[in-house]
Design an enzyme around this catalytic site. Sequence first.
Site, PDB file in Angstrom:
ATOM      1  CE  LYS A 145      -3.661  -2.300   2.328  1.00 28.35           C
ATOM      2  NZ  LYS A 145      -4.434  -2.546   3.737  1.00 28.35           N
ATOM      3  CB  THR A 146       3.890   1.723  -1.607  1.00 25.71           C
ATOM      4  OG1 THR A 146       3.686   1.156  -2.796  1.00 25.71           O
ATOM      5  CG2 THR A 146       4.723   1.035  -0.613  1.00 25.71           C
TER       6      THR A 146
END
Length: 299
Positions: A145-146
């Site tokens: 979840k970057t």
Amino acid sequence: MASSQEELDNFAHLLPPSWKTQVTAWLQEDTPSFDYGGFVVGEAPREAFLLGKGKQTAVLAGAPFFTEVFTQVGCEVEWHLREGETFEPVKHVATVRGKARHILLGERVALNMLARCSGIATQSKKIKDLARGCGYQGVVAGTRKTTPGFRLVEKYGMLVGGIDPHRHDLSSMIMLKDNHIWSSGSITNAIAQARKVGGFSLLLEVEVGSEAEADEAIAAGADIVMLDNIEGAELAGVARRLKDKWAGTRKFLFESSGNITEANLHERAINEIDILSTSAVHQSVQHIDFSLKIQKPKN
């Protein structure tokens, strides 16, 4: 001559050939046309001090990217701390030398990157230290979840902070989540289809929400089973029962993920779980405050 341990641990050596083009894109975004402020200050040679500020002990991370920003605008950087070193504010971290307008061309791009990368490294170290303090001996990891376009820097920050960055992209590991399972009809079907194309070289992970689903995933040959949002006594019980059931017949790892924070980490940091993954190390993380101050010329 044999490399020193410090040289062997240089995470900059992991960066792909394309990474410097990302730095170029950052600079292009920040100065798409005229540099009006740069016109004002001109090209007198100057030096600027990079100061680590804020109110907390921090981990320095992002030095290769910071240096490359200033290399591309014709400046030099002298570091006074090593990558991954912790420091107390206020700390003179580095000195940048070059023409005044060139220093200011790179200033904001370099500071924004360093603030976020160091924030991720600092939080990664904090979470890992908390887990070890609970007696947890497994892998502490981030998630995918970057930030789009900034993943390389964020994953780099996790490494410098001492945790596992987890998979980098859809191609680096097969992960079958709820949408994959629902779309293919069952866990068993999804794993069978993935194995056809993934071959022997890719690990296969399956996200499950119950003990029955975990059991099915193990039976179908999953390498890693993510026990998503299963917590407390239920988490430990599921892990123990299934490890006992499949002992000697299946080799697999358990990962716990979903809503892991500093506050509840102690509830999930049990050694029946092989991997703890959390986005708390990189989403909404507090940035580290840095400033770059051009020094007045000495008379």
